[in-house]
Scaffold this motif. Structure first.
Motif, PDB file in Angstrom:
ATOM      1  N   MET A   1       0.755  -1.207  -0.092  1.00 42.70           N
ATOM      2  CA  MET A   1      -0.122  -0.087   0.145  1.00 42.70           C
ATOM      3  C   MET A   1       0.887   1.230  -0.068  1.00 42.70           C
ATOM      4  O   MET A   1       1.868   1.172   0.421  1.00 42.70           O
ATOM      5  N   THR A   2       0.488   2.252  -0.703  1.00 40.75           N
ATOM      6  CA  THR A   2       1.199   3.418  -0.720  1.00 40.75           C
ATOM      7  C   THR A   2       0.739   4.324   0.922  1.00 40.75           C
ATOM      8  O   THR A   2       0.032   3.775   1.568  1.00 40.75           O
ATOM      9  N   ASP A   3       1.701   5.141   1.133  1.00 38.51           N
ATOM     10  CA  ASP A   3       1.763   6.067   2.441  1.00 38.51           C
ATOM     11  C   ASP A   3       0.434   6.467   2.510  1.00 38.51           C
ATOM     12  O   ASP A   3      -0.241   6.578   3.585  1.00 38.51           O
ATOM     13  N   GLU A   4      -0.127   7.096   1.271  1.00 38.70           N
ATOM     14  CA  GLU A   4      -1.375   7.749   1.576  1.00 38.70           C
ATOM     15  C   GLU A   4      -2.665   6.771   1.804  1.00 38.70           C
ATOM     16  O   GLU A   4      -3.478   7.087   2.810  1.00 38.70           O
ATOM     17  N   ALA A   5      -2.566   5.461   1.257  1.00 41.83           N
ATOM     18  CA  ALA A   5      -3.322   4.398   1.438  1.00 41.83           C
ATOM     19  C   ALA A   5      -3.327   4.193   2.911  1.00 41.83           C
ATOM     20  O   ALA A   5      -4.447   3.702   3.550  1.00 41.83           O
ATOM     21  N   LEU A   6      -2.277   3.951   3.379  1.00 44.56           N
ATOM     22  CA  LEU A   6      -1.863   3.592   4.890  1.00 44.56           C
ATOM     23  C   LEU A   6      -2.395   4.746   5.677  1.00 44.56           C
ATOM     24  O   LEU A   6      -3.304   4.290   6.854  1.00 44.56           O
ATOM     25  N   MET A   7      -2.230   5.853   5.484  1.00 37.47           N
ATOM     26  CA  MET A   7      -2.853   6.892   6.252  1.00 37.47           C
ATOM     27  C   MET A   7      -4.510   6.834   6.191  1.00 37.47           C
ATOM     28  O   MET A   7      -5.085   7.162   7.194  1.00 37.47           O
ATOM     29  N   ARG A   8      -5.074   6.687   5.060  1.00 38.22           N
ATOM     30  CA  ARG A   8      -6.532   6.532   4.899  1.00 38.22           C
ATOM     31  C   ARG A   8      -7.031   5.323   5.884  1.00 38.22           C
ATOM     32  O   ARG A   8      -8.255   5.410   6.389  1.00 38.22           O
ATOM     33  N   ILE A  29      -0.283  -0.684  10.923  1.00 35.92           N
ATOM     34  CA  ILE A  29       1.319  -1.023  11.143  1.00 35.92           C
ATOM     35  C   ILE A  29       1.486  -1.853   9.915  1.00 35.92           C
ATOM     36  O   ILE A  29       0.713  -2.986   9.631  1.00 35.92           O
ATOM     37  N   ALA A  30       2.331  -1.566   8.925  1.00 34.27           N
ATOM     38  CA  ALA A  30       2.589  -2.215   7.804  1.00 34.27           C
ATOM     39  C   ALA A  30       3.876  -2.776   7.735  1.00 34.27           C
ATOM     40  O   ALA A  30       4.820  -2.204   8.364  1.00 34.27           O
ATOM     41  N   GLY A  31       4.056  -3.930   7.019  1.00 29.78           N
ATOM     42  CA  GLY A  31       5.409  -4.642   7.097  1.00 29.78           C
ATOM     43  C   GLY A  31       6.342  -3.972   5.980  1.00 29.78           C
ATOM     44  O   GLY A  31       5.875  -2.876   5.370  1.00 29.78           O
ATOM     45  N   ALA A  32       7.633  -4.371   5.675  1.00 17.30           N
ATOM     46  CA  ALA A  32       8.363  -3.849   4.924  1.00 17.30           C
ATOM     47  C   ALA A  32       7.909  -3.917   3.451  1.00 17.30           C
ATOM     48  O   ALA A  32       8.175  -3.120   2.618  1.00 17.30           O
ATOM     49  N   ASP A  33       7.235  -5.047   3.345  1.00 18.92           N
ATOM     50  CA  ASP A  33       6.393  -5.309   1.734  1.00 18.92           C
ATOM     51  C   ASP A  33       5.217  -4.118   1.556  1.00 18.92           C
ATOM     52  O   ASP A  33       4.595  -4.054   0.651  1.00 18.92           O
ATOM     53  N   GLY A  34       4.746  -3.313   2.599  1.00 14.69           N
ATOM     54  CA  GLY A  34       3.563  -2.543   2.410  1.00 14.69           C
ATOM     55  C   GLY A  34       2.334  -3.022   2.771  1.00 14.69           C
ATOM     56  O   GLY A  34       1.542  -2.296   2.682  1.00 14.69           O
ATOM     57  N   LEU A  35       2.479  -4.288   3.117  1.00 13.81           N
ATOM     58  CA  LEU A  35       1.192  -5.093   3.470  1.00 13.81           C
ATOM     59  C   LEU A  35       0.840  -4.792   5.051  1.00 13.81           C
ATOM     60  O   LEU A  35       1.714  -4.773   5.832  1.00 13.81           O
ATOM     61  N   VAL A  36      -0.360  -4.637   5.241  1.00 12.31           N
ATOM     62  CA  VAL A  36      -1.010  -4.418   6.679  1.00 12.31           C
ATOM     63  C   VAL A  36      -1.101  -5.498   7.383  1.00 12.31           C
ATOM     64  O   VAL A  36      -1.515  -6.660   7.234  1.00 12.31           O
ATOM     65  N   CYS A  63       3.596  -7.709  17.674  1.00 13.71           N
ATOM     66  CA  CYS A  63       4.604  -8.648  18.017  1.00 13.71           C
ATOM     67  C   CYS A  63       4.034 -10.056  18.509  1.00 13.71           C
ATOM     68  O   CYS A  63       4.696 -11.021  18.390  1.00 13.71           O
ATOM     69  N   ALA A  64       2.787 -10.259  18.648  1.00 11.84           N
ATOM     70  CA  ALA A  64       2.205 -11.495  18.975  1.00 11.84           C
ATOM     71  C   ALA A  64       2.283 -12.251  17.628  1.00 11.84           C
ATOM     72  O   ALA A  64       2.492 -13.314  17.610  1.00 11.84           O
ATOM     73  N   LEU A  65       2.019 -11.649  16.548  1.00  9.90           N
ATOM     74  CA  LEU A  65       1.906 -12.137  15.186  1.00  9.90           C
ATOM     75  C   LEU A  65       3.337 -12.570  14.544  1.00  9.90           C
ATOM     76  O   LEU A  65       3.619 -13.507  14.146  1.00  9.90           O
ATOM     77  N   HIS A  66       4.382 -11.633  14.876  1.00  7.89           N
ATOM     78  CA  HIS A  66       5.746 -11.692  14.167  1.00  7.89           C
ATOM     79  C   HIS A  66       6.714 -11.875  15.192  1.00  7.89           C
ATOM     80  O   HIS A  66       8.017 -11.708  14.682  1.00  7.89           O
ATOM     81  N   GLY A  67       6.679 -11.995  16.509  1.00  6.13           N
ATOM     82  CA  GLY A  67       7.674 -11.826  17.100  1.00  6.13           C
ATOM     83  C   GLY A  67       8.370 -10.271  17.588  1.00  6.13           C
ATOM     84  O   GLY A  67       7.755  -9.395  16.777  1.00  6.13           O
ATOM     85  N   PRO A  68       9.296 -10.116  18.330  1.00  2.00           N
ATOM     86  CA  PRO A  68       9.728  -8.736  18.686  1.00  2.00           C
ATOM     87  C   PRO A  68      10.569  -7.977  17.489  1.00  2.00           C
ATOM     88  O   PRO A  68      10.895  -7.015  17.505  1.00  2.00           O
ATOM     89  N   ARG A  69      10.907  -8.942  16.465  1.00  2.00           N
ATOM     90  CA  ARG A  69      11.830  -8.591  15.470  1.00  2.00           C
ATOM     91  C   ARG A  69      10.833  -8.377  14.151  1.00  2.00           C
ATOM     92  O   ARG A  69      10.779  -9.067  13.066  1.00  2.00           O
ATOM     93  N   LEU A  70       9.990  -7.083  14.347  1.00  2.00           N
ATOM     94  CA  LEU A  70       9.179  -6.560  13.023  1.00  2.00           C
ATOM     95  C   LEU A  70      10.017  -6.427  11.925  1.00  2.00           C
ATOM     96  O   LEU A  70       9.701  -6.278  10.775  1.00  2.00           O
TER      97      LEU A  70
END
Length: 70
Positions: A1-8, A29-36, A63-70
């Motif tokens: 997602m774009t920054d604007e889409a994430l903000m929306r 919160i989005a990952g490095a791939d831009g997915l929420v 953190c529960a989903l991905h551990g402390p190393r987001l």
């Protein structure tokens, strides 16, 4: 997602919370791939807990989903 889409998406989350009687704060919160990974809004009123801020709960959920190393 774009920054604007994430903000929306965060704004939409804040609106959802407001409709439920919560303060109008939302977070995405989005990952490095831009997915929420996580979206959330404040829950301080409904949970009667002043620590249930959108940001805090979202980081805990991520953190529960991905551990402390987001």
């Amino acid at each position: 997602m774009t920054d604007e889409a994430l903000m929306r998406a965060a704004i939409a989350e804040a609106c959802d919370g407001a409709r439920q009687g919560e303060p109008p704060f939302g977070v995405v919160i989005a990952g490095a791939d831009g997915l929420v990974m996580v979206r959330n809004h404040d829950r301080v009123i409904g949970q009667r807990d002043w620590t249930r801020h959108a940001e805090t709960d979202a980081v805990r959920a991520a953190c529960a989903l991905h551990g402390p190393r987001l």
